[in-house]
Design a protein around this motif. Structure first.
Motif, PDB file in Angstrom:
ATOM      1  N   ALA A  97       0.681  -1.200   0.018  1.00 11.10           N
ATOM      2  CA  ALA A  97       0.056  -0.188  -0.017  1.00 11.10           C
ATOM      3  C   ALA A  97       0.837   1.149  -0.083  1.00 11.10           C
ATOM      4  CB  ALA A  97      -1.008  -0.070   1.194  1.00 11.10           C
ATOM      5  N   MET A  98       0.267   2.197  -0.703  1.00 13.99           N
ATOM      6  CA  MET A  98       0.830   3.525  -0.748  1.00 13.99           C
ATOM      7  C   MET A  98      -0.247   4.402  -0.680  1.00 13.99           C
ATOM      8  SD  MET A  98       4.098   3.590  -3.501  1.00 13.99           S
ATOM      9  CE  MET A  98       4.344   5.400  -3.205  1.00 13.99           C
ATOM     10  N   VAL A  99      -0.194   5.846  -0.248  1.00 16.27           N
ATOM     11  CA  VAL A  99      -1.148   6.853  -0.141  1.00 16.27           C
ATOM     12  C   VAL A  99      -0.719   8.036  -0.961  1.00 16.27           C
ATOM     13  CG1 VAL A  99      -2.299   8.315   1.249  1.00 16.27           C
ATOM     14  CG2 VAL A  99      -2.001   6.264   2.387  1.00 16.27           C
ATOM     15  N   LEU A 100      -1.427   8.450  -1.931  1.00 21.23           N
ATOM     16  CA  LEU A 100      -1.285   9.538  -2.479  1.00 21.23           C
ATOM     17  C   LEU A 100      -2.218  10.647  -2.008  1.00 21.23           C
ATOM     18  CD1 LEU A 100      -1.363   8.064  -6.463  1.00 21.23           C
ATOM     19  CD2 LEU A 100       0.451   8.366  -4.889  1.00 21.23           C
ATOM     20  N   SER A 101      -1.512  11.999  -1.850  1.00 18.40           N
ATOM     21  CA  SER A 101      -2.429  13.084  -1.463  1.00 18.40           C
ATOM     22  C   SER A 101      -1.991  14.161  -2.082  1.00 18.40           C
ATOM     23  CB  SER A 101      -1.912  13.221  -0.040  1.00 18.40           C
ATOM     24  OG  SER A 101      -0.647  13.457   0.185  1.00 18.40           O
ATOM     25  N   PHE A 102      -3.165  15.228  -2.132  1.00 17.10           N
ATOM     26  CA  PHE A 102      -3.066  16.379  -2.836  1.00 17.10           C
ATOM     27  C   PHE A 102      -3.672  17.400  -2.237  1.00 17.10           C
ATOM     28  CE2 PHE A 102      -3.724  12.731  -5.807  1.00 17.10           C
ATOM     29  CZ  PHE A 102      -2.597  13.030  -6.752  1.00 17.10           C
ATOM     30  N   ALA A 125      -7.274   8.373  -3.101  1.00 23.36           N
ATOM     31  CA  ALA A 125      -6.294   9.547  -2.758  1.00 23.36           C
ATOM     32  C   ALA A 125      -7.166  10.343  -1.680  1.00 23.36           C
ATOM     33  CB  ALA A 125      -6.068  10.239  -3.914  1.00 23.36           C
ATOM     34  N   MET A 126      -6.087  11.027  -1.042  1.00 18.07           N
ATOM     35  CA  MET A 126      -6.527  11.862  -0.087  1.00 18.07           C
ATOM     36  C   MET A 126      -6.457  13.416  -0.434  1.00 18.07           C
ATOM     37  SD  MET A 126      -4.701  10.360   3.327  1.00 18.07           S
ATOM     38  CE  MET A 126      -5.903  11.381   4.516  1.00 18.07           C
ATOM     39  N   GLY A 148     -14.997   8.136  -3.618  1.00 18.23           N
ATOM     40  CA  GLY A 148     -14.318   7.460  -2.657  1.00 18.23           C
ATOM     41  C   GLY A 148     -13.219   8.090  -2.046  1.00 18.23           C
ATOM     42  N   HIS A 149     -12.747   9.383  -2.400  1.00 19.02           N
ATOM     43  CA  HIS A 149     -11.571   9.770  -1.926  1.00 19.02           C
ATOM     44  C   HIS A 149     -11.836  10.388  -0.513  1.00 19.02           C
ATOM     45  CE1 HIS A 149      -9.900   9.504  -5.824  1.00 19.02           C
ATOM     46  NE2 HIS A 149     -10.740  10.218  -6.430  1.00 19.02           N
ATOM     47  N   VAL A 150     -10.651  10.425   0.197  1.00 14.70           N
ATOM     48  CA  VAL A 150     -10.826  11.152   1.348  1.00 14.70           C
ATOM     49  C   VAL A 150     -10.516  12.256   1.303  1.00 14.70           C
ATOM     50  CG1 VAL A 150      -9.722  11.387   3.713  1.00 14.70           C
ATOM     51  CG2 VAL A 150     -10.185   8.849   2.678  1.00 14.70           C
ATOM     52  N   ILE A 151     -11.476  13.337   2.077  1.00 19.93           N
ATOM     53  CA  ILE A 151     -11.304  14.773   2.147  1.00 19.93           C
ATOM     54  C   ILE A 151     -10.974  15.183   3.275  1.00 19.93           C
ATOM     55  CG2 ILE A 151     -12.308  16.945   1.474  1.00 19.93           C
ATOM     56  CD1 ILE A 151     -14.146  15.430  -0.191  1.00 19.93           C
ATOM     57  N   VAL A 245       2.701  10.337  -0.089  1.00 17.25           N
ATOM     58  CA  VAL A 245       3.363  10.940  -1.184  1.00 17.25           C
ATOM     59  C   VAL A 245       2.541  12.475  -1.011  1.00 17.25           C
ATOM     60  CG1 VAL A 245       3.513  11.643  -3.707  1.00 17.25           C
ATOM     61  CG2 VAL A 245       3.652   9.073  -2.918  1.00 17.25           C
ATOM     62  N   LEU A 246       3.182  13.483  -1.117  1.00 17.56           N
ATOM     63  CA  LEU A 246       2.806  14.788  -0.920  1.00 17.56           C
ATOM     64  C   LEU A 246       2.646  15.620  -2.532  1.00 17.56           C
ATOM     65  CD1 LEU A 246       1.555  17.590  -0.041  1.00 17.56           C
ATOM     66  CD2 LEU A 246       4.197  18.089   0.414  1.00 17.56           C
ATOM     67  N   SER A 247       1.593  15.849  -3.130  1.00 17.45           N
ATOM     68  CA  SER A 247       1.531  16.371  -4.506  1.00 17.45           C
ATOM     69  C   SER A 247       0.327  17.927  -4.196  1.00 17.45           C
ATOM     70  CB  SER A 247       1.297  15.789  -5.553  1.00 17.45           C
ATOM     71  OG  SER A 247       2.086  14.526  -5.901  1.00 17.45           O
ATOM     72  N   HIS A 248       0.064  18.635  -5.322  1.00 16.72           N
ATOM     73  CA  HIS A 248      -0.760  19.635  -5.049  1.00 16.72           C
ATOM     74  C   HIS A 248      -1.456  19.775  -6.244  1.00 16.72           C
ATOM     75  CE1 HIS A 248       2.856  20.766  -2.442  1.00 16.72           C
ATOM     76  NE2 HIS A 248       2.149  21.435  -1.781  1.00 16.72           N
ATOM     77  N   ASP A 249      -2.709  19.862  -6.280  1.00 14.69           N
ATOM     78  CA  ASP A 249      -3.671  20.300  -7.370  1.00 14.69           C
ATOM     79  C   ASP A 249      -4.329  21.649  -7.431  1.00 14.69           C
ATOM     80  OD1 ASP A 249      -5.275  19.936  -4.953  1.00 14.69           O
ATOM     81  OD2 ASP A 249      -6.951  19.223  -5.970  1.00 14.69           O
ATOM     82  N   ALA A 250      -3.514  22.490  -6.596  1.00 18.22           N
ATOM     83  CA  ALA A 250      -3.768  24.019  -6.624  1.00 18.22           C
ATOM     84  C   ALA A 250      -2.696  24.846  -6.040  1.00 18.22           C
ATOM     85  CB  ALA A 250      -4.949  24.188  -5.904  1.00 18.22           C
TER      86      ALA A 250
END
Length: 281
Positions: A97-102, A125-126, A148-151, A245-250
């Protein structure tokens, strides 16, 4: 002279003095930033003020520059069950398992493309949203939830939290949770401090609101727009069990983040990783 022999006038004076001293002590404690950590490497931009009671007209044009090179330090213990440091990885999710987050969205330009890619691979993802963005993009919040994403909560205006008073932290987190709850019918269960800057107040207030603190293991530093190839390489080289994993969508031009996700997500899946999200009972 025994205590019970002190003249009445003197006892009255002593009681007044003690009361004034206690009031001064309470004022000093309330003004204390509660263990604000000192962060090396220079200070980030000055924090924005907490949200007003009414909704803001437009999101601010902040430039998001998370201080991701610094691991959150250990803080003074808070009253249990409040945590004293955030989750940075989640190995209990399984060896595959891995977690992608934005962070920082939702953004009407980049978030839909990220959601479409995740949907194409049936991956959750989160998304740690800023309240001022969420208030103007509620349809995207609903789309995230429907997929189904976590907010999670990422504050209202992306300030430097340790510089805020307890009341301002409560406004930043509370206003964002309120937008999420009014839009989706349930408040968030996770939050992430802007810039990765935490303090005791943020842990305690987040816990009061029923949220757990989530940091990250791997920073893509996509906010620096280092190039799609660089983002892909960092994710693929840093992949591992429980990695967040930390990424950005804004917060800027996120076209590189969108393009990188389209490349590294199928590569992770091909290597046997299962991008997933944490759940709280």
């Amino acid at each position: 002279m025994k205590h019970d022999q002190i003249p009445t006038e003197r006892r009255t004076f002593l009681r007044l003095a003690l009361a004034l001293g206690a009031a001064t002590a309470v004022h000093t404690i309330a003004a204390d930033p509660a263990g604000t950590p000192t962060r090396p490497g220079g200070a980030p931009p000055a924090p924005a003020a907490g949200p007003p009671a009414q909704a803001r007209a437009n999101p601010s044009a902040y430039r998001l520059r998370p201080m991701t090179a610094i691991t959150p330090p250990r803080f003074r213990p808070a009253a249990p069950p409040v945590r004293t440091r955030p989750f940075e990885e989640l190995p209990e999710l399984g060896s595959d398992a891995m977690v992608l987050s934005f962070d920082d969205g939702p953004d009407p330009v980049y978030t839909p493309a990220i959601l479409a890619t995740l949907r194409g691979y049936d991956v959750r993802a989160m998304f740690f949203v800023c309240g001022e963005m969420a208030a103007h993009n509620r349809d995207l919040l609903r789309e995230m939830a429907d997929d189904g994403h976590v907010i999670g909560n990422h504050s209202w205006s992306h300030p430097l939290v340790p510089k805020l008073s307890r009341g301002a932290i409560r406004d930043e987190l509370g206003s964002t949770s309120e937008v999420i709850e009014k839009t989706l019918g349930a408040p968030p269960l996770w939050y992430r401090a802007p810039y990765g800057a935490w303090n005791r107040n943020s842990f305690e207030i987040g816990a009061e609101m029923g949220m757990e603190p989530m940091a990250w293991t791997l920073d893509t530093t996509d906010w620096t727009t280092p190039g799609t190839d660089t983002i892909v390489r960092r994710v693929e080289q840093g992949a591992g069990p429980g990695v967040v994993v930390l990424s950005h969508d804004a917060g800027g031009n996120r076209s590189q983040s969108v393009a990188a996700l389209r490349r590294y997500l199928p590569a992770l899946i091909e290597r046997g990783y299962r991008p997933t999200v944490p759940r709280r009972s």
